[in-house]
Design a protein around this motif. Structure first.
Motif, short mmCIF file in Angstrom:
data_model
loop_
_atom_site.label_atom_id
_atom_site.label_comp_id
_atom_site.label_asym_id
_atom_site.label_seq_id
_atom_site.Cartn_x
_atom_site.Cartn_y
_atom_site.Cartn_z
N TRP A 126 1.91 16.22 81.32
CA TRP A 126 2.74 17.38 81.09
C TRP A 126 1.92 18.64 80.87
CZ3 TRP A 126 7.50 16.83 82.48
CH2 TRP A 126 8.08 15.57 82.43
N ALA A 127 0.64 18.51 80.55
CA ALA A 127 -0.19 19.70 80.39
C ALA A 127 -0.31 20.48 81.70
CB ALA A 127 -1.58 19.32 79.87
N TRP A 128 -0.41 19.74 82.82
CA TRP A 128 -0.49 20.40 84.12
C TRP A 128 0.84 21.06 84.49
CZ3 TRP A 128 -4.98 21.40 86.23
CH2 TRP A 128 -6.08 20.58 85.95
N ILE A 129 1.94 20.42 84.11
CA ILE A 129 3.26 21.01 84.37
C ILE A 129 3.41 22.32 83.60
CG2 ILE A 129 5.73 20.64 84.16
CD1 ILE A 129 4.45 18.92 86.29
N LEU A 130 2.95 22.33 82.34
CA LEU A 130 3.03 23.54 81.53
C LEU A 130 2.12 24.64 82.08
CD1 LEU A 130 4.35 24.69 78.96
CD2 LEU A 130 2.33 23.91 77.70
N ALA A 131 0.93 24.27 82.53
CA ALA A 131 0.02 25.26 83.11
C ALA A 131 0.59 25.84 84.40
CB ALA A 131 -1.34 24.62 83.37
N LEU A 132 1.22 24.99 85.21
CA LEU A 132 1.84 25.47 86.44
C LEU A 132 2.99 26.43 86.14
CD1 LEU A 132 2.26 25.37 89.53
CD2 LEU A 132 3.67 23.34 89.17
N ALA A 135 1.55 29.78 85.23
CA ALA A 135 1.05 30.48 86.42
C ALA A 135 2.18 31.08 87.24
CB ALA A 135 0.23 29.52 87.28
N GLU A 136 3.29 30.36 87.35
CA GLU A 136 4.43 30.89 88.10
C GLU A 136 5.05 32.10 87.40
OE1 GLU A 136 6.10 26.89 90.36
OE2 GLU A 136 6.78 27.36 88.33
N ILE A 137 5.04 32.13 86.09
CA ILE A 137 5.55 33.29 85.36
C ILE A 137 4.65 34.50 85.59
CG2 ILE A 137 5.96 34.21 83.05
CD1 ILE A 137 6.93 31.46 82.21
N ALA A 141 5.90 37.92 87.41
CA ALA A 141 5.82 39.22 86.76
C ALA A 141 5.11 40.24 87.64
CB ALA A 141 5.11 39.09 85.41
N ARG A 142 4.11 39.82 88.38
CA ARG A 142 3.41 40.74 89.28
C ARG A 142 4.28 41.10 90.48
NH1 ARG A 142 -1.86 41.65 88.29
NH2 ARG A 142 -2.12 42.39 90.44
N VAL A 143 5.05 40.15 90.99
CA VAL A 143 5.94 40.44 92.11
C VAL A 143 7.06 41.38 91.67
CG1 VAL A 143 7.50 39.40 93.81
CG2 VAL A 143 5.38 38.25 93.20
N TRP A 144 7.50 41.26 90.42
CA TRP A 144 8.61 42.07 89.92
C TRP A 144 8.32 43.57 90.02
CZ3 TRP A 144 13.51 42.18 88.49
CH2 TRP A 144 13.95 43.16 87.62
N GLY A 345 2.58 26.84 98.08
CA GLY A 345 1.46 25.89 98.12
C GLY A 345 0.99 25.44 96.75
N LEU A 346 0.91 26.37 95.80
CA LEU A 346 0.42 26.02 94.46
C LEU A 346 1.32 25.02 93.75
CD1 LEU A 346 -1.74 26.63 92.30
CD2 LEU A 346 -0.24 28.45 91.46
N PRO A 347 2.61 25.26 93.58
CA PRO A 347 3.45 24.26 92.89
C PRO A 347 3.61 22.97 93.67
CG PRO A 347 4.80 26.02 93.71
CD PRO A 347 3.40 26.46 93.91
#
Length: 459
Positions: A126-132, A135-137, A141-144, A345-347
Motif C-alpha cells: 500500500w505504500a506504493w499505492i499511496l505514493a502513486l 504523484a497524481e495529485i 495541480a500543475r495541469v489545473w 503510463g505512470l499509474p
C-alpha cells in the motif's frame, strides 16, 4: 483637507459621460475581471474610505486588508504553505474516500473481495499505492493552472476528466487479458472517479485561477457559430481510434499476448483445499492446482479488430475534453502528448506491478505501451483540433466610419457614413509571435493577433 471625492475621479466620470453616446448598448456583458470567492467577499465588505461617491452610481472604495478564514487556515494565495496544504488535504481526502469505497460496510468491499481478490497478487504494497496517489495529485495541480472552460470553475469535474483519461486504458487492458468482468472494472472506475473528484474539488477554493484580463470565447460558442467543427471533432476521434486500434491489433498478433502470458505469476494452491470439489483420486493424482489469472491460455485466440476499435474508442473519448480544456498556447500537441503519457503510463505501470500478478518487466513494459498509445491519440486529437484549442477573446466594440472631405475654405470635414450595431470583436492569438524589446533590454515574444469583427452595419 476635504472629504469630497478627488478631482481625478470627477474628471473620469465626466469623460465617461462624454463618450457614452459612442459606446452604444449590447446584451453581451462587458469585459470584467474574474475574481475569486475570497476577493469578491473582500470587495463586498470593503468600506467607503473616500467619504462620498463620484455620482452616477460610481463609488470609490479600497479593499479591506483582513484575512479570510481560508488564508488563516492554509496561508495566503500563492504562498508555499497554501500549495503544501492543498496537496496534504487532497491526499487525506482521496485516501478516506477510497478506503470507504473498499470498506465492506460502507462501499464495495464484499463485492471486490469476491471478484478482485482471486486475481490480485498476495501482499499488495500500500505504500506504493499511496505514493502513486500523491504523484497524481501533484500532476493534477500543475495541469489545473492551464485548464480553461467549464472545468476551470469546477474542480470535481476536472477530477472526473483526469480519472477517465488515466484509468480507462488500464481497466480496458485488465478486462481484455485478466479474469475481471465488466462490472468489476466498472466498479473500480467508479471508485477512481469519486476519489479524483473529491480530491480536486478543493482546487477552486485553495488554488483558484488568477483574474482573467478579458472574457474568452468558449468552445461551445465556436461550435454554435461554425457547426462544421463537429466534423473536425469526428475526424480527429476517428483518426486517433483507427490508428491506435491498428497498432494494438498488430502488437497483440506479433507476440503481445505471449509476452503477457510469460510474465504472469501462476498462483498454486494445495489440492486438499479443494477436496469438497475433487474426488479422492483427483486429489492424489494432482497434489496442487493452478488458479488461472488470465482470461485464456490459448495463444491462437486473439481479440478481433472490432474489439480493438471499441476499446480504442472508449480510451480516446476522455481525451477530447482534456485537449479542448487546455489552450494550444499553454500546451501544444507535443506537450499534451507528454502529459497524457504521464497520466496513463505512470499509474498503469505501478498498478500492474503492485496489484496484479505481473513481473516487473511485464508490468512496466505494458504501462509504457499503454502510455505511448494514448500519447499518440492525444497528439492526433490536439493537432487536428488546433483551431478549437486556440485562445480567442471577445469584447463589445463600437465602430464609426467617417468620410474625410475637404470643405470650401480648405478645412477637413468628417461625415459619419456608417456605424456598427451590437458588434463584437473576436481576437485570435496565434502561436507565431514577434520579438519585441522589453524594459530591461531583453527580448520577448508577444503574440501576433488577428481580429474578426462581427455585427450589423447601419448606414
Amino acid at each position: 483637507m476635504t472629504t469630497k471625492a478627488p478631482a481625478s475621479a470627477a474628471l473620469l466620470a465626466q469623460a465617461v459621460g462624454d463618450v457614452a453616446p459612442f459606446l452604444g448598448s449590447s446584451n453581451r456583458p462587458t469585459p470584467s475581471l474574474e475574481l475569486t470567492e475570497d476577493q469578491a467577499m473582500l470587495g463586498a465588505a470593503a468600506p467607503d474610505t473616500t467619504g462620498a461617491g463620484t455620482g452616477d452610481g460610481v463609488q470609490l472604495s479600497l479593499p479591506s486588508t483582513s484575512e479570510s478564514w481560508t488564508e488563516l487556515a492554509v496561508g495566503p494565495l500563492g504562498s508555499t504553505r497554501r500549495l503544501v496544504s492543498f496537496h496534504l488535504t487532497a491526499l487525506v481526502i482521496s485516501t478516506l474516500v477510497r478506503s470507504a469505497s473498499f470498506s465492506p460496510k460502507l462501499g464495495f468491499g464484499n463485492y471486490l473481495l469476491e471478484n478482485l481478490a482471486p486475481v490480485e497478487r498476495d501482499g499488495v504494497r500500500w505504500a506504493w499505492i499511496l505514493a502513486l496517489r500523491a504523484a497524481e495529485i501533484v500532476i493534477g495541480a500543475r495541469v489545473w493552472r492551464r485548464v480553461r472552460g467549464a472545468a476551470k470553475h469546477d474542480g470535481a469535474l476536472f477530477g472526473f476528466m483526469l480519472a477517465l483519461v488515466s484509468r480507462v486504458p488500464l481497466y480496458t487492458f485488465e478486462h481484455s487479458y485478466f479474469l475481471l468482468s465488466t462490472q468489476t472494472v466498472g466498479v473500480l472506475l467508479l471508485i477512481d472517479t469519486l476519489t479524483f473528484g473529491a480530491a480536486f474539488s478543493l482546487l477552486p477554493r485553495l488554488l483558484p485561477h488568477p483574474p482573467a484580463p478579458r472574457p474568452t470565447l468558449s468552445v461551445f460558442d465556436r461550435l454554435a457559430a461554425d457547426p462544421n467543427q463537429y466534423l473536425n471533432i469526428l475526424f480527429a476521434l476517428g483518426l486517433a481510434t483507427t490508428t491506435t486500434a491498428l497498432g494494438s491489433f498488430v502488437l497483440e498478433r506479433f507476440g503481445g499476448r505471449k509476452f503477457i502470458e510469460h510474465n504472469v505469476f501462476e498462483a498454486v494452491v494445495p489440492s486438499y483445499l479443494m477436496r469438497d470439489q475433487l474426488t479422492t483420486s483427483e486429489v492424489l493424482a494432482h497434489p496442487s492446482w493452478t488458479i488461472p489469472a488470465l482470461r485464456t491460455y490459448d495463444a491462437a485466440e486473439h481479440l478481433s479488430m472490432h474489439a480493438h476499435l471499441v476499446h480504442s474508442l472508449g480510451s480516446n473519448l476522455p481525451l477530447l475534453p482534456l485537449a479542448l480544456a487546455i489552450p494550444s498556447a499553454l500546451l501544444g500537441p507535443q506537450r499534451l502528448a507528454l502529459l497524457t503519457f504521464a497520466l496513463v503510463g505512470l499509474p498503469s505501470a505501478f498498478i500492474l506491478w503492485d496489484v496484479l500478478p505481473l513481473t516487473t518487466i511485464g508490468a512496466f513494459s505494458t504501462g509504457i505501451a499503454l502510455g505511448i498509445r494514448q500519447a499518440w491519440s492525444s497528439f492526433v486529437i490536439a493537432w487536428t483540433l488546433e483551431s478549437l484549442r486556440r485562445t480567442k477573446s471577445v469584447k463589445n466594440v463600437k465602430i464609426v466610419v467617417y468620410d474625410q472631405q475637404v470643405g470650401v475654405e480648405g478645412e477637413e470635414v468628417a461625415d459619419v457614413i456608417a456605424t456598427t450595431v451590437d458588434a463584437t470583436l473576436i481576437t485570435d492569438a496565434s502561436e507565431q509571435g514577434m520579438a519585441t524589446a522589453s524594459a530591461v533590454g531583453a527580448t520577448r515574444t508577444s503574440p501576433r493577433r488577428k481580429a474578426v469583427l462581427k455585427g450589423e452595419v447601419q448606414l
